[in-house]
Design a protein around this motif. Structure first.
Motif, PDB file in Angstrom:
ATOM      1  N   GLY A 166      56.910 -15.536  12.154  1.00  0.00           N
ATOM      2  CA  GLY A 166      57.742 -14.650  11.347  1.00  0.00           C
ATOM      3  C   GLY A 166      59.110 -15.215  11.059  1.00  0.00           C
ATOM      4  O   GLY A 166      59.975 -14.522  10.505  1.00  0.00           O
ATOM      5  N   GLU A 168      62.779 -15.979  11.231  1.00  0.00           N
ATOM      6  CA  GLU A 168      63.885 -15.290  11.902  1.00  0.00           C
ATOM      7  C   GLU A 168      63.537 -13.862  12.323  1.00  0.00           C
ATOM      8  O   GLU A 168      64.283 -13.240  13.096  1.00  0.00           O
ATOM      9  CB  GLU A 168      65.144 -15.292  11.027  1.00  0.00           C
ATOM     10  CG  GLU A 168      65.038 -14.445   9.774  1.00  0.00           C
ATOM     11  CD  GLU A 168      64.563 -15.249   8.593  1.00  0.00           C
ATOM     12  OE1 GLU A 168      65.105 -15.019   7.501  1.00  0.00           O
ATOM     13  OE2 GLU A 168      63.650 -16.084   8.735  1.00  0.00           O
ATOM     14  N   THR A 169      62.405 -13.326  11.863  1.00  0.00           N
ATOM     15  CA  THR A 169      61.985 -11.987  12.288  1.00  0.00           C
ATOM     16  C   THR A 169      61.072 -12.028  13.508  1.00  0.00           C
ATOM     17  O   THR A 169      60.627 -10.983  13.989  1.00  0.00           O
ATOM     18  CB  THR A 169      61.259 -11.253  11.147  1.00  0.00           C
ATOM     19  OG1 THR A 169      59.997 -11.875  10.894  1.00  0.00           O
ATOM     20  CG2 THR A 169      62.091 -11.252   9.873  1.00  0.00           C
ATOM     21  N   TRP A 172      58.688 -10.116  16.224  1.00  0.00           N
ATOM     22  CA  TRP A 172      58.264  -8.791  15.768  1.00  0.00           C
ATOM     23  C   TRP A 172      57.208  -8.865  14.666  1.00  0.00           C
ATOM     24  O   TRP A 172      56.584  -7.857  14.322  1.00  0.00           O
ATOM     25  CB  TRP A 172      59.490  -7.990  15.320  1.00  0.00           C
ATOM     26  CG  TRP A 172      60.469  -7.844  16.430  1.00  0.00           C
ATOM     27  CD1 TRP A 172      61.607  -8.578  16.623  1.00  0.00           C
ATOM     28  CD2 TRP A 172      60.373  -6.957  17.541  1.00  0.00           C
ATOM     29  NE1 TRP A 172      62.230  -8.211  17.788  1.00  0.00           N
ATOM     30  CE2 TRP A 172      61.497  -7.208  18.371  1.00  0.00           C
ATOM     31  CE3 TRP A 172      59.447  -5.983  17.918  1.00  0.00           C
ATOM     32  CZ2 TRP A 172      61.707  -6.506  19.551  1.00  0.00           C
ATOM     33  CZ3 TRP A 172      59.663  -5.274  19.095  1.00  0.00           C
ATOM     34  CH2 TRP A 172      60.786  -5.548  19.899  1.00  0.00           C
ATOM     35  N   HIS A 173      56.965 -10.054  14.135  1.00  0.00           N
ATOM     36  CA  HIS A 173      55.906 -10.189  13.133  1.00  0.00           C
ATOM     37  C   HIS A 173      54.534  -9.894  13.723  1.00  0.00           C
ATOM     38  O   HIS A 173      53.597  -9.595  12.984  1.00  0.00           O
ATOM     39  CB  HIS A 173      55.921 -11.597  12.530  1.00  0.00           C
ATOM     40  CG  HIS A 173      55.551 -12.690  13.478  1.00  0.00           C
ATOM     41  ND1 HIS A 173      56.308 -13.014  14.582  1.00  0.00           N
ATOM     42  CD2 HIS A 173      54.482 -13.535  13.506  1.00  0.00           C
ATOM     43  CE1 HIS A 173      55.739 -14.009  15.240  1.00  0.00           C
ATOM     44  NE2 HIS A 173      54.624 -14.352  14.611  1.00  0.00           N
ATOM     45  N   ALA A 180      58.478  -6.172  10.762  1.00  0.00           N
ATOM     46  CA  ALA A 180      59.458  -7.139  11.266  1.00  0.00           C
ATOM     47  C   ALA A 180      60.637  -7.282  10.303  1.00  0.00           C
ATOM     48  O   ALA A 180      61.793  -7.375  10.733  1.00  0.00           O
ATOM     49  CB  ALA A 180      58.783  -8.487  11.490  1.00  0.00           C
ATOM     50  N   ALA A 181      60.356  -7.286   8.991  1.00  0.00           N
ATOM     51  CA  ALA A 181      61.422  -7.425   7.996  1.00  0.00           C
ATOM     52  C   ALA A 181      62.338  -6.205   8.013  1.00  0.00           C
ATOM     53  O   ALA A 181      63.573  -6.333   7.915  1.00  0.00           O
ATOM     54  CB  ALA A 181      60.820  -7.632   6.615  1.00  0.00           C
ATOM     55  N   ARG A 183      62.879  -4.157  10.525  1.00  0.00           N
ATOM     56  CA  ARG A 183      63.644  -4.173  11.773  1.00  0.00           C
ATOM     57  C   ARG A 183      64.813  -5.135  11.676  1.00  0.00           C
ATOM     58  O   ARG A 183      65.932  -4.830  12.111  1.00  0.00           O
ATOM     59  CB  ARG A 183      62.727  -4.577  12.934  1.00  0.00           C
ATOM     60  CG  ARG A 183      63.435  -4.565  14.274  1.00  0.00           C
ATOM     61  CD  ARG A 183      62.508  -5.056  15.396  1.00  0.00           C
ATOM     62  NE  ARG A 183      63.185  -4.971  16.675  1.00  0.00           N
ATOM     63  CZ  ARG A 183      64.054  -5.869  17.149  1.00  0.00           C
ATOM     64  NH1 ARG A 183      64.346  -6.935  16.391  1.00  0.00           N
ATOM     65  NH2 ARG A 183      64.637  -5.715  18.315  1.00  0.00           N
ATOM     66  N   TYR A 184      64.564  -6.297  11.110  1.00  0.00           N
ATOM     67  CA  TYR A 184      65.635  -7.280  10.942  1.00  0.00           C
ATOM     68  C   TYR A 184      66.752  -6.705  10.077  1.00  0.00           C
ATOM     69  O   TYR A 184      67.949  -6.855  10.406  1.00  0.00           O
ATOM     70  CB  TYR A 184      65.070  -8.550  10.305  1.00  0.00           C
ATOM     71  CG  TYR A 184      66.085  -9.666  10.168  1.00  0.00           C
ATOM     72  CD1 TYR A 184      66.191 -10.656  11.134  1.00  0.00           C
ATOM     73  CD2 TYR A 184      66.940  -9.735   9.061  1.00  0.00           C
ATOM     74  CE1 TYR A 184      67.124 -11.678  11.021  1.00  0.00           C
ATOM     75  CE2 TYR A 184      67.870 -10.748   8.936  1.00  0.00           C
ATOM     76  CZ  TYR A 184      67.956 -11.711   9.913  1.00  0.00           C
ATOM     77  OH  TYR A 184      68.894 -12.710   9.783  1.00  0.00           O
ATOM     78  N   SER A 191      68.677  -8.216   4.487  1.00  0.00           N
ATOM     79  CA  SER A 191      67.286  -8.623   4.550  1.00  0.00           C
ATOM     80  C   SER A 191      67.184 -10.046   5.108  1.00  0.00           C
ATOM     81  O   SER A 191      68.101 -10.854   4.935  1.00  0.00           O
ATOM     82  CB  SER A 191      66.657  -8.585   3.155  1.00  0.00           C
ATOM     83  OG  SER A 191      66.625  -7.271   2.657  1.00  0.00           O
ATOM     84  N   PRO A 192      66.095 -10.368   5.762  1.00  0.00           N
ATOM     85  CA  PRO A 192      65.919 -11.739   6.235  1.00  0.00           C
ATOM     86  C   PRO A 192      65.758 -12.697   5.060  1.00  0.00           C
ATOM     87  O   PRO A 192      65.349 -12.290   3.964  1.00  0.00           O
ATOM     88  CB  PRO A 192      64.637 -11.663   7.076  1.00  0.00           C
ATOM     89  CG  PRO A 192      63.889 -10.499   6.514  1.00  0.00           C
ATOM     90  CD  PRO A 192      64.932  -9.512   6.098  1.00  0.00           C
TER      91      PRO A 192
END
Length: 256
Positions: A166, A168-169, A172-173, A180-181, A183-184, A191-192
């Protein structure tokens, strides 16, 4: 024909490549600096990668397509060992991110439709780009297409179920790319860079091996976990386990 000086002859040899445990530790430790010190991380990775590539192909004088080369770290490392690299990327902003200028000789173009003639390069190279395109096997086919008969394709990517799948996420991916996105974004207020379904896609080791083994235009020379010691290579033959443990898959193909 121009003669190289002794100093120039010394430059065209890549660093000796040793896929040992010390190398793996060095690379995984460097990952911690990817965001804070990209020059250090990508410079180290580029030198290591070119040394690895040189174990499969003679790079001195070779015309090398650096697909998705961005700011040119790999292009610089290729040029340092005597190759003639051409950086190809679809994002001018990414290409100029390091110095403010597009790398010398770079070409703006898509990995899904490479702006190169069929059979025009000695080596077609790509590091960690495949997972960022919506049609990865079209990109792979394009890399094979532009490589001359007998030439080499070096293709590596971060598989989705690896600990860094994932980007930088991660991690959590594992609960889903969209989760995951989101949450980031909540944690960081933005956004990531790598957004699942837009600029990051789930690519598996199993699918990559199937594509490479069945490609009508190339023979699979090697398949291995790119950052691991050589003795860890058999992990790619373990379904399920390989999707997590491989971390980053390297495929080396020879154009027919």
């Amino acid at each position: 024909m121009l003669r190289r000086t002794r100093q120039e002859r010394d430059v065209v040899h890549a660093e000796p490549f040793r896929a040992d445990l010390a190398r793996s530790i060095r690379l995984f430790s460097a990952f911690r600096k990817e965001q804070t010190d990209p020059d250090f991380f990508y410079g180290l990775l580029a030198r290591d990668t070119v040394a690895q590539l040189a174990a499969y192909a003679d790079l001195d004088g070779a015309l090398v397509a650096d697909v998705g080369g961005g700011p040119g770290y790999f292009t610089d490392a290729l040029r340092a060992v005597g190759a003639r690299p051409v950086c190809v990327d679809c994002d001018a902003g990414e290409m100029s991110a390091r110095t403010g200028a597009i790398p010398d000789g770079a070409v703006l173009g898509s990995a899904l439709d490479l702006p190169m003639k069929t059979g025009s390069v000695d080596v077609c190279f790509s590091s960690n780009v495949l997972e960022h395109v919506p049609d990865p096997w079209r990109m792979g086919d394009e890399m094979v297409r532009v490589t001359r008969p007998g030439g080499l394709v070096y293709l590596s990517f971060t598989n989705w179920l690896s600990p860094w799948g994932g980007h930088e996420t991660s991690p959590w991916h594992y609960l889903g790319g969209h989760h995951a996105a989101r949450r980031y974004a909540r944690r960081h207020g933005r956004s990531p860079k790598n957004v699942y379904g837009t600029s990051l896609y789930a690519v598996s080791v199993a699918r990559a091996l199937a594509w490479a083994r069945r490609h009508p235009g190339a023979d699979l020379v090697d398949a291995l976990p790119r950052y691991h010691p050589r003795w860890a290579t058999p992990v790619i033959h373990l379904p399920g386990v390989r999707e997590i443990v491989t971390w980053n898959l390297l495929l080396v193909l020879r154009r027919r």
